[in-house]
Design an enzyme around this catalytic site. Sequence first.
Site, PDB file in Angstrom:
ATOM      1  N   TRP A   1     -17.696 -33.194  12.332  1.00  0.00           N
ATOM      2  CA  TRP A   1     -16.301 -32.743  13.058  1.00  0.00           C
ATOM      3  C   TRP A   1     -16.537 -31.442  13.735  1.00  0.00           C
ATOM      4  O   TRP A   1     -15.364 -31.101  14.543  1.00  0.00           O
ATOM      5  CB  TRP A   1     -15.346 -32.872  12.130  1.00  0.00           C
ATOM      6  CG  TRP A   1     -15.172 -32.115  10.802  1.00  0.00           C
ATOM      7  CD1 TRP A   1     -15.911 -32.466   9.618  1.00  0.00           C
ATOM      8  CD2 TRP A   1     -15.244 -30.685  10.818  1.00  0.00           C
ATOM      9  NE1 TRP A   1     -15.887 -31.491   8.569  1.00  0.00           N
ATOM     10  CE2 TRP A   1     -15.699 -30.186   9.251  1.00  0.00           C
ATOM     11  CE3 TRP A   1     -14.820 -29.611  11.425  1.00  0.00           C
ATOM     12  CZ2 TRP A   1     -15.646 -29.047   9.061  1.00  0.00           C
ATOM     13  CZ3 TRP A   1     -14.878 -28.514  11.056  1.00  0.00           C
ATOM     14  CH2 TRP A   1     -15.139 -27.914   9.842  1.00  0.00           C
ATOM     15  N   ASN A   2     -17.361 -30.363  13.491  1.00  0.00           N
ATOM     16  CA  ASN A   2     -17.103 -29.234  13.821  1.00  0.00           C
ATOM     17  C   ASN A   2     -17.525 -28.942  15.152  1.00  0.00           C
ATOM     18  O   ASN A   2     -16.944 -28.093  16.061  1.00  0.00           O
ATOM     19  CB  ASN A   2     -17.729 -28.221  12.906  1.00  0.00           C
ATOM     20  CG  ASN A   2     -19.202 -28.138  13.128  1.00  0.00           C
ATOM     21  OD1 ASN A   2     -19.965 -29.367  13.245  1.00  0.00           O
ATOM     22  ND2 ASN A   2     -19.868 -27.306  12.447  1.00  0.00           N
TER      23      ASN A   2
ATOM     24  N   ARG B   1     -26.312 -33.810  21.512  1.00  0.00           N
ATOM     25  CA  ARG B   1     -27.442 -33.225  21.237  1.00  0.00           C
ATOM     26  C   ARG B   1     -28.519 -34.385  20.661  1.00  0.00           C
ATOM     27  O   ARG B   1     -29.706 -34.094  20.785  1.00  0.00           O
ATOM     28  CB  ARG B   1     -27.332 -32.217  20.109  1.00  0.00           C
ATOM     29  CG  ARG B   1     -28.352 -31.214  20.093  1.00  0.00           C
ATOM     30  CD  ARG B   1     -27.954 -29.888  19.397  1.00  0.00           C
ATOM     31  NE  ARG B   1     -27.867 -30.221  17.923  1.00  0.00           N
ATOM     32  CZ  ARG B   1     -27.471 -29.313  16.917  1.00  0.00           C
ATOM     33  NH1 ARG B   1     -26.930 -28.111  17.436  1.00  0.00           N
ATOM     34  NH2 ARG B   1     -27.224 -29.366  15.686  1.00  0.00           N
TER      35      ARG B   1
ATOM     36  N   LYS C   1     -22.137 -42.961  14.499  1.00  0.00           N
ATOM     37  CA  LYS C   1     -21.035 -42.888  13.375  1.00  0.00           C
ATOM     38  C   LYS C   1     -20.301 -41.278  13.752  1.00  0.00           C
ATOM     39  O   LYS C   1     -21.100 -40.597  13.033  1.00  0.00           O
ATOM     40  CB  LYS C   1     -21.327 -43.017  12.202  1.00  0.00           C
ATOM     41  CG  LYS C   1     -19.847 -43.305  11.254  1.00  0.00           C
ATOM     42  CD  LYS C   1     -20.057 -42.881   9.897  1.00  0.00           C
ATOM     43  CE  LYS C   1     -20.187 -41.526   9.658  1.00  0.00           C
ATOM     44  NZ  LYS C   1     -18.837 -40.804  10.022  1.00  0.00           N
TER      45      LYS C   1
ATOM     46  N   CYS D   1     -22.382 -24.237  11.792  1.00  0.00           N
ATOM     47  CA  CYS D   1     -23.707 -24.319  10.755  1.00  0.00           C
ATOM     48  C   CYS D   1     -24.192 -22.886  11.121  1.00  0.00           C
ATOM     49  O   CYS D   1     -25.112 -22.457  10.096  1.00  0.00           O
ATOM     50  CB  CYS D   1     -24.397 -25.336  11.048  1.00  0.00           C
ATOM     51  SG  CYS D   1     -24.844 -25.574  12.776  1.00  0.00           S
TER      52      CYS D   1
ATOM     53  N   GLU E   1     -21.815 -21.674   2.115  1.00  0.00           N
ATOM     54  CA  GLU E   1     -21.400 -21.415   3.521  1.00  0.00           C
ATOM     55  C   GLU E   1     -19.919 -21.359   3.431  1.00  0.00           C
ATOM     56  O   GLU E   1     -19.181 -22.071   2.549  1.00  0.00           O
ATOM     57  CB  GLU E   1     -21.672 -23.166   4.200  1.00  0.00           C
ATOM     58  CG  GLU E   1     -22.841 -23.432   4.683  1.00  0.00           C
ATOM     59  CD  GLU E   1     -22.715 -24.452   5.601  1.00  0.00           C
ATOM     60  OE1 GLU E   1     -22.517 -25.650   5.016  1.00  0.00           O
ATOM     61  OE2 GLU E   1     -23.038 -24.476   6.923  1.00  0.00           O
TER      62      GLU E   1
HETATM   63  P1  NAD Z   1     -20.525 -33.955   6.082  1.00  0.00           P
HETATM   64  O1  NAD Z   1     -21.886 -33.888   5.561  1.00  0.00           O
HETATM   65  O2  NAD Z   1     -19.473 -34.092   5.021  1.00  0.00           O
HETATM   66  O3  NAD Z   1     -20.111 -34.995   7.366  1.00  0.00           O
HETATM   67  C1  NAD Z   1     -21.222 -35.269   8.295  1.00  0.00           C
HETATM   68  C2  NAD Z   1     -21.080 -36.557   8.548  1.00  0.00           C
HETATM   69  O4  NAD Z   1     -21.749 -37.413   7.448  1.00  0.00           O
HETATM   70  C3  NAD Z   1     -19.760 -37.159   8.940  1.00  0.00           C
HETATM   71  O5  NAD Z   1     -19.876 -38.092   9.826  1.00  0.00           O
HETATM   72  C4  NAD Z   1     -19.557 -37.764   7.455  1.00  0.00           C
HETATM   73  O6  NAD Z   1     -18.608 -39.055   7.730  1.00  0.00           O
HETATM   74  C5  NAD Z   1     -20.731 -38.671   7.193  1.00  0.00           C
HETATM   75  N1  NAD Z   1     -20.895 -38.627   5.665  1.00  0.00           N
HETATM   76  C6  NAD Z   1     -20.393 -38.179   4.825  1.00  0.00           C
HETATM   77  N2  NAD Z   1     -20.629 -38.721   3.497  1.00  0.00           N
HETATM   78  C7  NAD Z   1     -21.560 -39.752   3.910  1.00  0.00           C
HETATM   79  C8  NAD Z   1     -22.261 -40.683   2.803  1.00  0.00           C
HETATM   80  N3  NAD Z   1     -22.240 -40.542   1.714  1.00  0.00           N
HETATM   81  N4  NAD Z   1     -22.900 -41.536   3.676  1.00  0.00           N
HETATM   82  C9  NAD Z   1     -23.107 -41.380   5.045  1.00  0.00           C
HETATM   83  N5  NAD Z   1     -22.588 -40.525   5.890  1.00  0.00           N
HETATM   84  C10 NAD Z   1     -21.809 -39.763   5.373  1.00  0.00           C
HETATM   85  O7  NAD Z   1     -20.271 -32.588   6.863  1.00  0.00           O
HETATM   86  P2  NAD Z   1     -18.973 -32.267   7.671  1.00  0.00           P
HETATM   87  O8  NAD Z   1     -18.101 -31.457   6.587  1.00  0.00           O
HETATM   88  O9  NAD Z   1     -18.441 -33.019   8.855  1.00  0.00           O
HETATM   89  O10 NAD Z   1     -19.639 -30.763   8.443  1.00  0.00           O
HETATM   90  C11 NAD Z   1     -19.681 -29.757   8.186  1.00  0.00           C
HETATM   91  C12 NAD Z   1     -21.281 -29.394   7.720  1.00  0.00           C
HETATM   92  O11 NAD Z   1     -22.220 -29.827   8.895  1.00  0.00           O
HETATM   93  C13 NAD Z   1     -21.586 -28.060   7.292  1.00  0.00           C
HETATM   94  O12 NAD Z   1     -22.490 -28.151   6.097  1.00  0.00           O
HETATM   95  C14 NAD Z   1     -22.728 -27.496   8.460  1.00  0.00           C
HETATM   96  O13 NAD Z   1     -23.446 -26.534   8.179  1.00  0.00           O
HETATM   97  C15 NAD Z   1     -23.110 -28.608   8.737  1.00  0.00           C
HETATM   98  N6  NAD Z   1     -23.646 -28.806  10.239  1.00  0.00           N
HETATM   99  C16 NAD Z   1     -24.953 -28.489  10.671  1.00  0.00           C
HETATM  100  C17 NAD Z   1     -25.109 -28.441  11.816  1.00  0.00           C
HETATM  101  C18 NAD Z   1     -26.952 -28.177  12.067  1.00  0.00           C
HETATM  102  O14 NAD Z   1     -27.200 -28.403  13.294  1.00  0.00           O
HETATM  103  N7  NAD Z   1     -27.756 -27.896  11.336  1.00  0.00           N
HETATM  104  C19 NAD Z   1     -24.356 -28.466  12.827  1.00  0.00           C
HETATM  105  C20 NAD Z   1     -23.137 -28.620  12.698  1.00  0.00           C
HETATM  106  C21 NAD Z   1     -22.776 -28.769  11.295  1.00  0.00           C
END
Ligand code: NAD
Length: 484
Positions: free
Chosen positions: A157-158, A166, A181, A291, A387
């Site tokens: 979501w961020n 991307r 998704k 991130c 984080e």
């Molecule tokens: P999240 O891992 O909770 O969710 C990310 C996605 O995964 C969402 O679409 C969510 O619905 C889905 N998801 C959650 N649980 C799942 C499961 N069990 N099975 C399948 N899909 C599932 O992360 P978030 O809170 O949405 O985002 C923040 C995190 O993302 C932080 O850790 C941040 O560092 C990371 N992030 C990384 C980058 C990068 O490029 N490395 C970029 C942006 C954010």
Amino acid sequence: MNTQKVIAELDAKHGIVIDGQARGAANTFEVHDPATGRTVAEVADGTAAAARSAVDAAHRAFPGWAKTSPRQRSDILRRVFDLMIADTERLTALICAENGKSQADARAEVGYAAEFFRWFSEEAVRTDGAYGVSPAGGTRTVVTHKPVGVAALVTPWNFPAAMATRKIAPALAAGCTVVLKPAAETPLTALAIAGILSAAGVPDGVVNLVPTTDAAGVVENWLSDDRVRKMSFTGSTGVGRVLLKQAAERIVNASMELGGNAPFIVTADADVDAAIAGAMVAKFRGGGQACTAANRFYVHASVVDEFVAGFGAEVSALRVGPASDSASQIGPLVSERAAQRVAAAIDAAVADGAVVAAQAQAPTAGWFVAPTLLTGVAPDAAILADEIFGPVAPVVVWNDEDELLRWANDTEYGLAAYVYAGRLQDAVRLAEALDAGMVGINRGVVSDPSTPFGGMKQSGLGREGARIGMHEFQETQYFSVAFD
Ligand code: NAD
């Protein structure tokens, strides 16, 4: 821009997009404005059946899309770029409404997100390969690349626009079709982007969208489907681990962009004013919910007082408020849970001996956390281990370079890092010693579509952007040609 009208026109109750058709679902879920907690939209809640239909469509569309000429794909992607830029204000309004970030941050995100289409429109026509002579001379080898197939994309979501583009842009450039998704917190921007893709000429079925509250069910469905050949995930390291295990069942090609814990290093001879300006961007873009956000500030003892005084003045002056106010620089956190977690992290750090050296004013209603500068933070303090994902900047004082590097690398993460130093040789020496996929040298930003974005260690696998970003959606194939 009338945000309510913009949202109403999206018709999110029919926000599942499969084969170019908008579909509803038995249930809907609510999207909230983080500044007020109010519901801004009801969105069709995709089920496992919708997930399967999305793959059906992507699988049907794949052969036709893979066969289009690189130039055709390039031209379409370029049109997507143009349409996104022309639509900047609408996309900005949607990002503000569902994510809460400031208008300036949201507008910058739209530009960054669109750039992936321009960059990959340019890469789409550059599928390279190699021609070789075997060592024994009897064969010639031809190395080529072809699209991997149907790709499942899962985004956080961020950055509701940029994390989707991307992935979509390189996938389409390579000739793949996709099922996407988005995060349940921010499905509206993805829905708008799906409309733009269609308007630019992306054929039906090439990009399919399944918003859902059942992330685990939908994604597991995709990962267990033989027709899905690629998973590209951006999100937390914890969820990445779960998905890698699922991907292992069918050896699905997986790219993982995961969490970070970026150190921000300031050396004794750094330009302190430049370091403060870089720190403001590296820490507070999107309210610290990036991130790549600077998570730990290591400042040399000889400049720490000057750095803290200047940084503190900037932090205190930050204007925190809803995105609906164009003067707001920092919005709320994405959810009540996130706001509570970050507030608790500040309290725990203070209980651990840290001092609040500066703090901005923040509204009390809504999911706001006041930007906070913490000093007196011990190198092994708990707040440095994870984080923060919020507007909190802990400062640690360093004296010895070997010790500094041990602290900086003492984390499971290895995504971004920042180094401010007077001598470029020192900055490069430090950067080379850091286990981080991306290092900003005298800069507070590392994101750039032309560069390989990604992390080392448990921050991920693979890279997005640059030329390699398209390779992530391609299989390498070679022909061994008898020549005698
Ligand atoms: P999240 O891992 O909770 O969710 C990310 C996605 O995964 C969402 O679409 C969510 O619905 C889905 N998801 C959650 N649980 C799942 C499961 N069990 N099975 C399948 N899909 C599932 O992360 P978030 O809170 O949405 O985002 C923040 C995190 O993302 C932080 O850790 C941040 O560092 C990371 N992030 C990384 C980058 C990068 O490029 N490395 C970029 C942006 C954010």
